[in-house]
Design a protein around this motif. Structure first.
Motif, mmCIF file in Angstrom:
data_model
loop_
_atom_site.group_PDB
_atom_site.id
_atom_site.type_symbol
_atom_site.label_atom_id
_atom_site.label_comp_id
_atom_site.label_asym_id
_atom_site.label_seq_id
_atom_site.Cartn_x
_atom_site.Cartn_y
_atom_site.Cartn_z
ATOM 1 N N VAL A 34 5.278 20.886 -32.569
ATOM 2 C CA VAL A 34 5.602 21.167 -33.970
ATOM 3 C C VAL A 34 6.950 21.878 -34.073
ATOM 4 C CG1 VAL A 34 4.890 22.472 -36.007
ATOM 5 C CG2 VAL A 34 3.185 21.235 -34.665
ATOM 6 N N ALA A 35 7.210 22.812 -33.149
ATOM 7 C CA ALA A 35 8.487 23.536 -33.175
ATOM 8 C C ALA A 35 9.655 22.595 -32.911
ATOM 9 C CB ALA A 35 8.468 24.655 -32.134
ATOM 10 N N LEU A 77 12.791 21.825 -35.284
ATOM 11 C CA LEU A 77 14.176 21.960 -34.826
ATOM 12 C C LEU A 77 14.984 20.703 -35.165
ATOM 13 C CD1 LEU A 77 16.377 23.501 -33.300
ATOM 14 C CD2 LEU A 77 15.458 22.524 -31.167
ATOM 15 N N ASP A 78 14.389 19.532 -34.975
ATOM 16 C CA ASP A 78 15.077 18.286 -35.317
ATOM 17 C C ASP A 78 15.403 18.237 -36.810
ATOM 18 O OD1 ASP A 78 15.026 17.417 -32.713
ATOM 19 O OD2 ASP A 78 13.132 16.314 -32.941
ATOM 20 N N GLU A 79 14.448 18.673 -37.637
ATOM 21 C CA GLU A 79 14.695 18.692 -39.081
ATOM 22 C C GLU A 79 15.858 19.620 -39.429
ATOM 23 O OE1 GLU A 79 11.143 19.867 -41.045
ATOM 24 O OE2 GLU A 79 9.957 18.158 -40.348
ATOM 25 N N VAL A 136 14.737 26.391 -24.032
ATOM 26 C CA VAL A 136 13.826 27.534 -24.179
ATOM 27 C C VAL A 136 12.443 27.044 -24.587
ATOM 28 C CG1 VAL A 136 13.339 29.593 -25.555
ATOM 29 C CG2 VAL A 136 15.641 29.199 -24.676
ATOM 30 N N LEU A 137 12.407 26.103 -25.510
ATOM 31 C CA LEU A 137 11.137 25.542 -25.959
ATOM 32 C C LEU A 137 10.422 24.831 -24.818
ATOM 33 C CD1 LEU A 137 9.564 25.327 -28.617
ATOM 34 C CD2 LEU A 137 10.679 23.132 -29.007
ATOM 35 N N GLU A 138 11.197 24.078 -24.044
ATOM 36 C CA GLU A 138 10.624 23.368 -22.899
ATOM 37 C C GLU A 138 10.090 24.345 -21.863
ATOM 38 O OE1 GLU A 138 9.502 19.932 -20.848
ATOM 39 O OE2 GLU A 138 10.274 20.198 -22.885
#
Length: 532
Positions: free
Chosen positions: A429-430, A434-436, A456-458
């Motif tokens: 979802v994050a 981020l793409d949006e 960081v998300l990965e």
């Protein structure tokens, strides 16, 4: 109490508790033993428990800490066993122990015996939480013990007030006793319900973490004091507020949570340590006041009362566990059939603590008419020996008992898998969010910075899965452990350079503090990831 003895108590109890963490002995037991030993050393002042200090100043923060760390959803799921123990058992123990003391001690009035029953009836919140945390009880058993210990003090204090009113000649009918109990319980819950939402609103609208944490320190005392002011249960008010704020804690900003966790962990550590040390330090005070009773006679009384207290819990726990299933088809359909082992541990884990001693010390010296309270010194002694007996006998035998019974502990593998799945959903979802954001030209970032956000998300997504993987055959570390350790080593190297530059006057101290705080936050993040 003067300042120096108080400082000695805090420093000494903290040192013993710190040393206990390096031993297999639970810290509460070592603290009590140290207090017993120190109480007769030359020059050690008499530390007499003052109920006007313990009940309004020490009990509220300990209850608040336990409540905020408890799970509202888990407690709601275990509401029936928690209510049966925190209300039903306490009243049952008050009557049974009181009646036994009345038969045991010649000349002890039944009303005074019931005062003793109410005093020793509630297992202690601090003791239950501390031991359960150390021995790794199954989550359901831990929830029941914690839930019981959060509420039972309110039941015991109300029962004590009713029994005391009868003992000192102020009169107390069954109808009046029931009315007082209902008023205290309902009033405490109402005060908690009234306070919890305005306090939460303040916590979410104050903009500075320092102000938010100042408010946090005041919350348990405000809830307890306001409830007691209207003659309701301060204990229940603190518990209701603590459970609500703990459940809604995610709505407070991260800086407040970080500071609040550190502050309350320190306060909890100091208060718990001092409380258990104080229990041991009462030996000299209690024995000096024993008076006309011979040592052998008093010792026999103490043993019998302890055995009655221990047996009474078994007499309540097993019927309270199995009878509801026998009479309710709904319970049989919704809940798994319990074995005899879980109730046995719940029954054996009923350690008493500082609340019992504080209530006992609040027994007045005289009754109506100016006469001495019947056998007050003996009641203090029996309370003390019961507290020590439950802490030492049950506290020491609980860990090996759990091992012998082979109770299933927490399934760490299943918990880690659930955490990994939750993190994967959150990361997905994050990433979509981020793409949006990056699709909007107002949020344009250079590719390296955008990639850094993704990495960081990965990293967060992979960290939990890596804990399920293989370990390094040389060090025994998982990939995640190694990553975190290397990260901290790099941060340490950076920190050393900053200090060297400050010492060379290339940086001033203000700039050094800014740089060190940035590294501290990164190291805290690395440490939290390695904790899992």
């Amino acid at each position: 109490m003067h300042v120096l003895p108080l400082l000695m108590l805090i420093a000494g109890s903290a040192a013993v508790a710190g040393a206990a963490r390096r031993t297999p002995v639970p810290p509460p037991l070592l603290l009590v033993a140290a207090g017993l030993a120190v109480s007769y050393l030359p020059g050690v002042p008499a530390y007499e428990l003052d109920p006007d200090v313990v009940l309004p100043l020490i009990l509220p923060p300990l209850l608040y800490t336990a409540a905020t760390e408890s799970s509202y959803l888990d407690l709601r799921a275990q509401l029936r066993p928690v209510a049966l123990l925190s209300v039903g058992y306490v009243l049952f123990a008050t009557l049974v122990v009181g009646w036994a003391a009345y038969l045991l001690v010649p000349g002890l009035p039944l009303t005074a015996a019931l005062v003793l029953g109410a005093v020793v009836a509630p297992p202690d919140a601090v003791a239950a939480t501390a031991v359960a945390r150390r021995v790794g009880l199954p989550s359901r058993v831990t929830t029941i013990l914690q839930g019981e210990s959060l509420v039972n003090d309110a039941t015991a204090i109300t029962a004590y007030r009713v029994a005391l009113a009868a003992a000192v000649g102020e009169g107390a009918s069954w109808g009046g006793a029931t009315g007082e109990f209902v008023l205290a319980a309902v009033g405490g819950v109402v005060v908690g319900l009234v306070l919890m939402m305005p306090i939460h609103w303040l916590r979410t609208h104050l903009k500075e973490a320092l102000l938010q944490n100042t408010l946090s320190l005041l919350i348990p005392f405000v809830a307890y004091g306001l409830a007691e002011w209207v003659h309701a249960s301060g204990v229940l008010a603190v518990v209701v507020v603590g459970l609500y704020l703990g459940y809604r804690n995610w709505q407070v900003d991260f800086a407040t949570r970080l500071q609040e966790e550190a502050v309350w962990r320190m306060i909890g550590f100091l208060l718990e340590s001092a409380v258990f040390a104080l229990i041991g330090l009462q030996l000299k005070v209690v024995l000096e006041g024993l008076g006309e009773f011979e040592g052998t006679t008093a010792a026999w009384y103490a043993i019998i009362v302890f055995l009655v207290v221990a047996a009474t819990r078994f007499l309540w726990v097993y019927p309270a566990t199995f009878l509801p299933r026998l009479f309710s088809r709904r319970i049989r359909e919704r809940e798994d059939n319990p074995t005899w082992k879980g109730p046995f541990i719940i029954a054996w884990a009923g350690m008493r603590g500082v609340v019992s001693l504080a209530i006992a010390f609040s027994i007045p010296m005289t009754v109506h008419g100016g006469e001495d309270f019947p056998e007050r010194n003996l009641l203090l002694f029996l309370t003390f020996t019961t507290v020590i007996g439950t802490l030492v006998v049950q506290g020491l035998t609980l860990p090996p008992l759990i091992r012998v019974l082979r109770l299933p502990g927490r399934d760490l593998q299943a918990e880690t898998l659930a955490e990994a799945n939750a993190q994967a959903q959150a990361s997905r979802v994050a990433e979509e969010r981020l793409d949006e954001l990056l699709a909007d030209e107002r949020n344009a970032l250079p590719p390296p910075l955008a990639e850094r956000l993704r990495s960081v998300l990965e990293r967060r997504r992979n960290a939990v899965w890596e804990r399920l993987g293989s370990v390094n055959p040389v060090t025994g570390e998982t990939v995640d452990d190694t990553y975190s350790r290397l990260s901290r080593e790099m941060i340490g190297a950076e920190r050393a350079v900053f200090v060297k530059l400050r010492d060379a006057r290339y940086l001033d101290d203000e700039m050094l503090r800014t740089l060190l705080r940035r590294l501290d936050l990164e190291e805290a993040a690395a440490y939290r990831e390695s904790e899992g």
